[in-house]
Design an enzyme around this catalytic site. Structure first.
Site, PDB file in Angstrom:
ATOM      1  CG  HIS A 196      -1.919  -1.109   1.220  1.00 40.21           C
ATOM      2  ND1 HIS A 196      -2.676  -1.429   2.328  1.00 40.21           N
ATOM      3  CD2 HIS A 196      -2.291  -1.994   0.256  1.00 40.21           C
ATOM      4  CE1 HIS A 196      -3.470  -2.452   2.050  1.00 40.21           C
ATOM      5  NE2 HIS A 196      -3.248  -2.811   0.794  1.00 40.21           N
ATOM      6  CG  HIS A 226      -6.674  -3.255   1.947  1.00 37.11           C
ATOM      7  ND1 HIS A 226      -6.023  -4.433   1.697  1.00 37.11           N
ATOM      8  CD2 HIS A 226      -7.012  -3.300   3.253  1.00 37.11           C
ATOM      9  CE1 HIS A 226      -5.969  -5.170   2.804  1.00 37.11           C
ATOM     10  NE2 HIS A 226      -6.571  -4.494   3.763  1.00 37.11           N
TER      11      HIS A 226
END
Length: 594
Positions: free
Chosen positions: A516, A560
Site C-alpha cells: 500500500h 486498502h
C-alpha cells in the site's frame, strides 16, 4: 538536463494527453478522458499487455507474476527496526499494474480518512462517490450489501467472496471478542470496530483490472496504448515564462529513444515508487539530490520522494487439527493443484478463481492500551488518539488466510496432509515515514526505497498489541480454540505468548509490506513547503503536468489502497475535463485559439 524544447522539425507523435503509466489510476484516467471522442490519448506502460497473462486473470495465480519481467522487483534498503531486513515491494509491471497482482480487496476505509487530507477537492463524500463510479457490484443472495455505496455501471466488476469453513470459524471468534458482524462495513465505512465481508475485484472467476477501462468493451479508437516503453523524463518549454510540460522522452524495450508531444497535459501515474523518479529525472525534486546525479533542477521540490507510507503487515500462522477447514488440501496435498488448475481452466471456478483471504475486521485498541505509559503520555490532538485517529477510525485490521500462504519467503507448505492458516494483522496510520530516492539518472535503474518500518515507538506498541489481541481471538474464541493444534510451523511458540512484549520479536522478524505504498508526491495546500501537488493534482512550479495515483495522497487511508487508486483516477479525470473546459471558455472570451 533541463528545459527542453520541441523544435519545429521534430517528428514526434502528437496527442492531447499523455499518461505515463498504465496502472490502476492511469487506465481509469485514460478511459474517462477518451469519453470525449475528440480527445487523443496516449498511454505509456513499461511492462507488457496483460491480455495473455494467465496469472493476472486467474486471481489464484497472483504470486507467479513476481520476481520476473511482470514485477518491478523493488527491494527495500535494510531497515534498522525490523532486524535490518530487506522487504520485497512487488508491483505489477504490465497493463493494469498492481490491480492485476493485488489481493482483489475493495476496502474503502472511512470518510474521515479523506476528510483528514484537508483538501476540499477530496472530501470523504467525494472520494466515496469516485470509488462508487468505477464499480459494477454483483450481489450474492447470502450477502447483505449496502446498495447505496456500490456502483452499478463502472468497468470494475466486483462481488462478495464465499467463505471457506475456516473463515466462518474465525468470524465467530471475532464476534466473541467484541467485534460484531456488519456485513458490508468495508464498503460503507460504517464501523471502526467490527467484522464483515469484503467485496473482491473478481466476477465469474475472472479478475477485473484497471486495464478493463481501456480494453475489451471499453476499447476506443482515440486511445493509443504503447507497452514495453519506459518514460525517462518530461520535456518542458518555457515560452510562457513558466516551465510547461510539452511531452515526454521514452526508451523502448529495445533501447530506442522516442519522444511524444502533448498538446494539453502530461499525467504521471506510475505509482508511489516510480512517479517520484520520473519527476526527479525531469528536474523536479530535492535540488541537492538532483544535482548529485547531474540533473539540472527546474523546481526545487523537497517533498518529491518523501512521506512514503504503507500499512505494515504481520502473519501469525496456526496448524488446524481437523481436515477440510482450510483449503490446503486443494493446493498442497499430493497432486491436488493439478486438478484444481484443470477445474479453473474448464469452468473458471474453484480455489484459483479467487484470492484466499477470508473474513475481515477493524478494531480500536484504546482500552487495551490504557495500561501503557507510552500511550497515556503520548502527544495527541483534541478528539484524536496518539496515532492521530478519531474514535470513528480503526487502529488495526485483521483477516485470515484460507490456507497456508503469504509472501514468497513463507515456504513451509503443509504438504504432508496437514492444514494451516494465518491471522493477518495490519497497522493503520503508522507514524514512521520512509523515502524514495534516485539510485541513478538512468531510467532502467530502480529507485532506492526505504520504508523505515517500526522506526517510531508508537508503531511498535500498536503492532505488538494488535498481534497479542489477534492471538487471543484465535486461541480463546469459540469458533477456533478447539481446532488449533499449535503454531505453524511447530518451532514457533506464539500460542503461549501472553504479554505485549512477547510480540515485539515477532513484529521485528515478520513485519512486511501490505503493498500500500503511498504519499511520495503528496498534495497539499498553498504554503505547504513539502507539498508536491496542489489539490487538483497539478505539479507546483510548472504547467501542464499532474501526478495522479496513490503517490498523490497526503496520508494513506485506513483501509486498502486499490479503491483509492480507482477513486484518484476518477477524480483526476473529472478535474482534467473541468480544467480543459475552463481553458476553452477563457480562450473563447479572449478570441484565442486553443
Amino acid at each position: 538536463m533541463g528545459l527542453e524544447r520541441f523544435d519545429s522539425g521534430h517528428a514526434a507523435e502528437v496527442y492531447d494527453y499523455i499518461i505515463c503509466g498504465g496502472g490502476t489510476s492511469g487506465c481509469v484516467i485514460a478511459g474517462r478522458l477518451a469519453e470525449d471522442l475528440n480527445a487523443k490519448i496516449l498511454v505509456l506502460e513499461a511492462g507488457p499487455d496483460n491480455a495473455d497473462l494467465e496469472n493476472v486473470h486467474m486471481a489464484g495465480g497472483w504470486s507467479k507474476n513476481f520476481d520476473s519481467e511482470t514485477d518491478w522487483n523493488i527491494v527495500t534498503e535494510p531497515m534498522k527496526h525490523v532486524d535490518d531486513r530487506r522487504v520485497n515491494c512487488s508491483r505489477g509491471r504490465f497493463l493494469g499494474g498492481s490491480s492485476g497482482v493485488n489481493g482483489t480487496l475493495c476496502i474503502r476505509g472511512t470518510r474521515q480518512d479523506y476528510d483528514d487530507w484537508g483538501l476540499d477537492e477530496w472530501s470523504g463524500d467525494k472520494m466515496f462517490d469516485y470509488m462508487k463510479k468505477s464499480e459494477t457490484f454483483h450481489p450474492k443472495a447470502w450477502h447483505k450489501s449496502d446498495d447505496s455505496v456500490h456502483g452499478t455501471s463502472g468497468p470494475l466488476h466486483t462481488e462478495p467472496h464465499d467463505l471457506a469453513p475456516i473463515s466462518e470459524s474465525v468470524k465467530q471468534s471475532l464476534i466473541d471478542a467484541g467485534l460484531p458482524y456488519h456485513p458490508d462495513m468495508f464498503s460503507s465505512g460504517e464501523s471502526p470496530h467490527g467484522c464483515g465481508d469484503v467485496p473482491r475485484t473478481v466476477h465469474q472467476g475472472i479478475r477485473s483490472t484497471a486495464a478493463d477501462f481501456i480494453t475489451k468493451s471499453q476499447r476506443r479508437e482515440n486511445i493509443t496504448i504503447k507497452t514495453s516503453v519506459t518514460v525517462d523524463r518530461i520535456l518542458f518549454s518555457d515560452d510562457s515564462g513558466e516551465p510547461t510540460a510539452m511531452g515526454v522522452s521514452t526508451i523502448s524495450q529495445s533501447g530506442v529513444k522516442i519522444d511524444y508531444q502533448a498538446r494539453k497535459e502530461v499525467i504521471v501515474s506510475a505509482g508511489a515508487y516510480c512517479s517520484p523518479p520520473i519527476l526527479m529525472r525531469s528536474g523536479i525534486g530535492p535540488k541537492s539530490q538532483l544535482e548529485a546525479h547531474g540533473i539540472k533542477c527546474i523546481v526545487d521540490s523537497p517533498g518529491v520522494g518523501q512521506n512514503l507510507q504503507d500499512h505494515v503487515l504481520c502473519f501469525i500462522f496456526y496448524e488446524v487439527s481437523e481436515p477440510g477447514l482450510t483449503n490446503d488440501y486443494l493446493a498442497y496435498h499430493d497432486n491436488a493443484i493439478a486438478s484444481t488448475y484443470q477445474l479453473y481452466q474448464e469452468k473458471k471456478t474453484g480455489l484459483l478463481s479467487t484470492f484466499p483471504f477470508g473474513i475481515f475486521a477493524y478494531a480500536r485498541l484504546d482500552e487495551r492500551l490504557a495500561d501503557s505509559e507510552l500511550w497515556r503520555n503520548a502527544k495527541r490532538e483534541e478528539g484524536r488518539d496518539p496515532m492521530g485517529l478519531t474514535k470513528d477510525q480503526p487502529n488495526i485490521e485483521f483477516w485470515n488466510t484460507e490456507l497456508y500462504g503469504g509472501p514468497k519467503q513463507f515456504a513451509d507448505f503443509p504438504v504432508d496432509h496437514k492444514h494451516a492458516f494465518a491471522l493477518c494483522t495490519l497497522l493503520f496510520n503508522q507514524h514512521s515515514r520512509g523515502s524514495v530516492t534516485l539510485a541513478s539518472a538512468d531510467p532502467s535503474q530502480n529507485p532506492v526505497v526505504d520504508h523505515a518500518y517500526m522506526s517510531h515507538p508508537l508503531d511498535m506498541l500498536l503492532m505488538s498489541e494488535a498481534c497479542r489481541f489477534g492471538n487471543e481471538i484465535i486461541m480463546n474464541g469459540s469458533g477456533t480454540k478447539h481446532i488449533i493444534k499449535g503454531s505453524w510451523p511447530d518451532n514457533l511458540t506464539h500460542h503461549t505468548y501472553t504479554k505485549r512484549e512477547d510480540w515485539e520479536p515477532h513484529v521485528r522478524q515478520g513485519a512486511t509490506t501490505c503493498y500500500h505504498a503511498s504519499g511520495t508526491c503528496a498534495m497539499g495546500k498553498d504554503g505547504d513547503g513539502n507539498a508536491v501537488l496542489d489539490g487538483r493534482l497539478r505539479v507546483k512550479g510548472v504547467r501542464g503536468l499532474r501526478v495522479a495515483d496513490v503517490s498523490s495522497i497526503p496520508r494513506v487511508n485506513n483501509g486498502h489502497t486499490q479503491m483509492v487508486a480507482y477513486g484518484i483516477g476518477e477524480g483526476a479525470a473529472e478535474m482534467i475535463k473541468q480544467d480543459a473546459k475552463e481553458r476553452r471558455m477563457g480562450a473563447g472570451v479572449h478570441g484565442l485559439k486553443v
